[in-house]
Scaffold this active site. Sequence first.
Site, short mmCIF file in Angstrom:
data_model
loop_
_atom_site.label_atom_id
_atom_site.label_comp_id
_atom_site.label_asym_id
_atom_site.label_seq_id
_atom_site.Cartn_x
_atom_site.Cartn_y
_atom_site.Cartn_z
N GLY A 1 1.48 3.06 -2.55
CA GLY A 1 1.08 4.00 -3.61
C GLY A 1 1.77 3.75 -4.93
N SER A 2 1.91 2.47 -5.30
CA SER A 2 2.65 2.14 -6.52
C SER A 2 1.95 2.69 -7.77
CB SER A 2 2.85 0.63 -6.65
OG SER A 2 1.63 -0.05 -6.53
N SER A 3 0.62 2.66 -7.82
CA SER A 3 -0.08 3.11 -9.04
C SER A 3 0.20 4.59 -9.30
CB SER A 3 -1.58 2.90 -8.91
OG SER A 3 -1.84 1.58 -8.55
N ASP B 1 -1.40 10.63 -2.61
CA ASP B 1 -0.28 9.78 -3.05
C ASP B 1 0.36 10.33 -4.33
OD1 ASP B 1 -2.72 9.23 -4.20
OD2 ASP B 1 -2.62 7.06 -3.91
N ALA C 1 2.71 6.37 -8.20
CA ALA C 1 4.13 6.56 -8.53
C ALA C 1 4.40 6.16 -9.98
CB ALA C 1 5.01 5.77 -7.56
N GLY D 1 0.82 -1.22 0.00
CA GLY D 1 0.00 0.00 0.00
C GLY D 1 0.85 1.26 0.00
#
Length: 304
Positions: A90-92, A136, A94, A88
Amino acid sequence: MIQTSAPGKLMLFGDHAVVYGYPCIVAAINKRISVVIEKTEHNEITILTPGNDNHAFVQKTLSYCSDLWNIPKNIVITITSEFTGKYGFGSSSAVVVALVRALAEMVDVSISPRELFDGALRIVLDVQQGVGSGFDVAAACFGGTIVYQNKGAVIDEISLPSCCWVVGYTGVKANTVAMVQKVSELRAKEPATVDRICRLIGEDVLRARECMRVGDCKSLGEIMDSHHRYLQELGVSSDRLDTLVRAAKQGGALGAKLSGAGGGDCMIALVSEDSKISVEKAIQDAGGEVVSVSFHEQGVRRDL
Ligand code: MEV
């Protein structure tokens, strides 16, 4: 070849209430997503995301940038991550931020952090059907530690006091959209309760900001504890999160709370240098995975 990267994030204060217009405090972390764009002979865009087949955010970013700029077709885009999506972090967001920056570099367009934020926020909210505050995206763009409010109307960079933090993963992947919807359903049934809790969380955020400014880690810890209780009242904590938060406190943490959507993912604890090891051990003994993370890291950048 162009290579960019953007950091993941951890929500320190303001979880969920930020969706309803209250401020939050988010820190960019030292785990990054990298995007590499290379030219190829084939006249098609190839997307390689080792270990992750969810291309929704990448496709949306490509179509958004293709509407703005003349993106060449003969490219290979490779996206790699220093962290798994399960935490969790915040990969999307980033990915979107690093990819917009890489595509802008490719077509030689200079794009300010604010323009990048506005574009990336639109892309992320489009894919998530409007769900999310965009904090994010701000962390990925601007880095550091940020007070964030109202879909980017407030983005204030603040300093982070030299306290120590410990991050514990529950072993459970949270579903952010489902957790945000859960709060929204509770709000439809009990508006006064949810509004009261969000207001209290918002007040906590302002107090936390002041404690961070003066470096008062003890009071910051107390605010984390009260924050966690409010999030429990909102129904977004879980047994695993509560267990790890309790363990961290018993291990000597100054304060501990869930971070982000709840239901799983990670908790964070504020610790003194002396108690760091005992808190980490307490989290591990309670079944959590300690994730080594540092805060206040650089936002999106070109690496090569
Ligand atoms: C999720 O990481 C944090 C929430 O506040 C949702 C959001 O701000 O987008 C629950």
